[in-house]
Design an enzyme around this catalytic site. Structure first.
Site, PDB file in Angstrom:
ATOM      1  N   GLU A  45      -8.223  20.441  42.407  1.00  0.00           N
ATOM      2  CA  GLU A  45      -8.988  19.604  41.479  1.00  0.00           C
ATOM      3  C   GLU A  45      -8.041  18.732  40.655  1.00  0.00           C
ATOM      4  OE1 GLU A  45     -12.426  20.414  38.032  1.00  0.00           O
ATOM      5  OE2 GLU A  45     -11.351  22.082  38.975  1.00  0.00           O
ATOM      6  N   LYS A 114     -18.036  16.039  40.557  1.00  0.00           N
ATOM      7  CA  LYS A 114     -18.347  17.418  40.182  1.00  0.00           C
ATOM      8  C   LYS A 114     -19.703  17.472  39.501  1.00  0.00           C
ATOM      9  CE  LYS A 114     -16.050  21.270  37.736  1.00  0.00           C
ATOM     10  NZ  LYS A 114     -14.783  21.634  37.043  1.00  0.00           N
ATOM     11  N   CYS A 168     -14.761  23.152  41.990  1.00  0.00           N
ATOM     12  CA  CYS A 168     -14.511  24.301  41.123  1.00  0.00           C
ATOM     13  C   CYS A 168     -15.773  25.003  40.621  1.00  0.00           C
ATOM     14  CB  CYS A 168     -13.653  23.858  39.933  1.00  0.00           C
ATOM     15  SG  CYS A 168     -12.873  25.277  39.072  1.00  0.00           S
ATOM     16  N   ASN A 436     -28.551  57.878  93.165  1.00  0.00           N
ATOM     17  CA  ASN A 436     -29.722  57.794  92.297  1.00  0.00           C
ATOM     18  C   ASN A 436     -30.651  58.988  92.405  1.00  0.00           C
ATOM     19  OD1 ASN A 436     -28.826  55.421  91.244  1.00  0.00           O
ATOM     20  ND2 ASN A 436     -30.228  54.098  92.381  1.00  0.00           N
TER      21      ASN A 436
END
Length: 636
Positions: A45, A114, A168, A436
């Site tokens: 920032e 922001k 932020c 089987n």
């Protein structure tokens, strides 16, 4: 590269208000990211000016320097395909905004302000900055360019690489802006941050980043400013993180006095497909966003990411121990509910001395402990046939004796020989009929015995066998409750191993069961009474099949991508042709054996992958595999 993109989070050296210094370090890191084929690099920032300028944000000199600095970034990036996201204070309509500036190849592509501007405790941002919450469909003049400006911007290269940006505090809000960005299609989310360090905050920050990446089913890249910021009242540590769908892929080191950069290869194609198949994603609120198109971004030439060869099994032992305990609890709770509902006291289990029946017995035993029932009401039946070895027979006996359950022995040899006569089969022909008949005879005995005892038959088949159809239809394929059906073979081994560690009285026999080759023991044993029929020699390694299953179901990965991932994960163990061979067999069996899954008995879901026709997986029994095989065969 199958939807993989490399992203970077950078924490450059910074000096407060020294824009020229800050720009030089941003450029250096940007060029490193470009050399490493990063599609996007994120900076903290207000990284151009520094975050902690305070009332110097009122000074025109600072803003002139920011404008010059941004112009230099444009000049230096003309030949860089890597997108950079830098933080800068920018004026618009006589208001100052805390902004993210997106730059590629000498052009500013867009600016995102922001939204949540903090004004509490140590933060006084509203003293200088306005919230961008109402800024939409606008343009802003920056460094001589008129560019899109607003919180309604997404940046797109293709249907997989779409990213959104928040700043932020936006992440710390009740509903972060990135949530709406993800709902509008962003698979990649960026956060430019200035988060100061106080005791315990870093752990909470990490949980925020990880949980938001999981909630949004996205990759989340976070970069916070470092120790060069002012320490008048607080300290910034320079935290950097890259997460994907709840997992932290990379994290930087805090409190470094030098610039740092971290990289991770994120799987955006996987995230895109998971949103379709695994969530209520499509029901979320879809807001309108302007799309800013990116130019070509760098493509990675070699994947730099750990691909777990055993995706069902946690690699960390502490996590694995916790997972094993939880799985047993899920199995026990599921079976307890079924027993209470039908009022049955007896469970009948075919016990072979192999892994699957061992787990079924252990889970049933735990259920009886919870319900305070007599373990003698667990009736285990060992049914030796043509291929039963002394080792497995003895292990079955020792296990049942150690747990104090009831053990019955029923030799099926004569019954099978009689049946061969009825159907006119030569017992010397060891065909599928020979195998089987034995499996169905055993199931018939278990079912009839359960009727006689007013009990239920507990199935022993697992998730891997269900995927491959490695069971006899209306034989071991069938039971009254399939307690293992949600657990893959690779995980079963660790569950039994965990049980061996926690049950010392039966640990020795469990260890020998773990060391016994996986086998249905339907063909005659060798002269030395050892197993002649080893499952993994016939259908291939279960660790490969579990890997194929995970990626095919979890993210809808193509055969080509699954093959690529398997080569990375198993490069030290299997050659390429071996992996391709077993993948082809997996695909063929998975498609051809759906009819068995379509009528599988009830059983509890344990992990994110399940194949119940009533729950997770609905597939036509006559679906054709040809397109999958054709794609696989095209891979050179």
């Amino acid at each position: 590269m199958f939807g993989f993109y490399r992203v970077a989070a950078a924490v450059p050296k910074v000096r407060v208000t020294d824009v020229s210094f800050n720009i030089e370090h941003i450029i250096d890191l940007w060029k490193i990211a470009a050399k490493n084929q990063s599609a996007v690099i994120l900076f903290p920032e207000l990284s151009v000016s520094s975050y902690s300028c305070a009332d110097l944000f009122y000074q025109e000199t600072l803003h002139s320097a920011v404008d010059v600095g941004l112009s230099k970034l444009l000049d230096e990036s003309i030949h860089l395909d890597t997108v950079a996201i830098v933080g800068a204070p920018l004026w618009h309509k006589n208001r100052l905004y805390n902004c993210a500036v997106v730059i590629q190849k000498g052009q500013i592509l867009g600016v995102v302000p922001k939204i949540f501007v903090p004004e509490h405790k140590e933060y006084y941002e509203k003293r200088w900055f306005s919230s961008g919450k109402d800024v939409k469909n606008e343009m802003i003049e920056v460094a001589g360019q008129s560019v899109p400006f607003g919180v309604d911007l997404l940046f797109k290269r293709n249907s997989e690489l779409i990213f959104g940006i928040e700043v932020c505090e936006d992440l710390w809000s009740v509903v972060p802006p990135s949530s709406y960005q993800a709902l509008a299609g962003a698979t990649l989310l960026f956060n430019l941050s200035a988060s100061d360090e106080i005791v315990g905050k870093s752990d909470y920050r990490k949980s925020l980043v990880s949980s938001q990446s999981a909630r949004c089913m996205a990759a989340y890249v976070y970069a916070s400013c470092g120790v060069g910021e002012s320490t008048t009242d607080v300290v910034f540590g320079g935290d950097a993180m890259i997460a994907e769908n709840g997992s932290l892929l990379e994290q930087g080191e805090r409190f470094l006095d030098e610039s740092q950069i971290i990289f991770a290869d994120v799987d955006l194609a996987r995230l895109k497909m998971m949103r379709i198949s695994e969530s209520s994603f499509s029901d979320g609120e879809c807001r309108e966003f302007r799309i800013v198109n990116l130019s070509d971004v760098p493509q990675i030439v070699q994947l730099n990411r750990f691909i777990d060869p055993h995706p069902f099994v946690p690699s960390d032992k502490k996590v694995r121990t916790k997972r094993c305990k939880e799985i047993f609890s899920i199995q026990a709770a599921a079976l307890a509910k079924r027993l209470e509902h039908i009022g049955s006291e007896v469970c009948v289990i075919g016990i072979s001395g192999g892994l699957d029946s061992t787990l079924a017995l252990l889970a049933t035993y735990k259920t009886y402990e919870i319900l305070k029932k007599d373990p003698k009401d667990i009736v285990c039946v060992t049914m030796p046939g043509f291929g039963t070895t002394g080792r497995t027979f003895e292990n079955a006996r020792r296990l049942c004796e150690g747990l104090g359950v009831t053990l019955k022995t029923v030799d099926i040899t004569n019954a099978c020989l009689d049946h061969f006569k009825v159907i006119g089969h030569d017992p010397n022909e060891h065909t599928i009929v020979y195998e089987n008949v034995q499996a169905r005879e055993r199931t018939q005995i278990l079912m009839d015995l359960a009727n006689k005892l007013n009990g239920i038959v507990i199935g022993t088949g697992d998730l891997s066998e269900s995927a491959l159809g490695w069971s006899t239809y209306n034989g071991d394929h069938m039971s009254m409750y399939a307690i293992n059906v949600g657990i893959p073979k690779t995980l079963i081994r660790y569950l039994v191993e965990w049980a061996a560690d926690t049950h010392p009285d039966i640990s020795e026999v469990l260890q020998d069961i773990l060391a016994t080759p996986v086998s249905p023991e339907l063909l005659p044993s060798q002269d030395d009474d050892t197993i002649s029929q080893k499952t993994e020699e016939v259908v291939g390694p279960y660790e490969l099949h579990d890997f194929f299953l995970y990626h095919m179901i979890k993210s809808g990965a193509t055969p080509k991508k699954i093959l690529f991932l398997a080569k990375v994960a198993f490069k030290q163990k299997y050659d390429d042709e071996t992996i391709k061979k077993w993948l082809k067999l997996f695909l063929w069996r998975f498609f051809s054996q759906q009819f068995k899954r379509s009528c599988m008995p009830d059983g509890p879901k344990v992990g994110t992958i399940a194949l119940s026709p009533r729950g997770d997986w609905r597939m036509p029994s006559d679906a054709v595999v040809s397109e999958w095989i054709k794609e696989l065969e095209r891979v050179e």
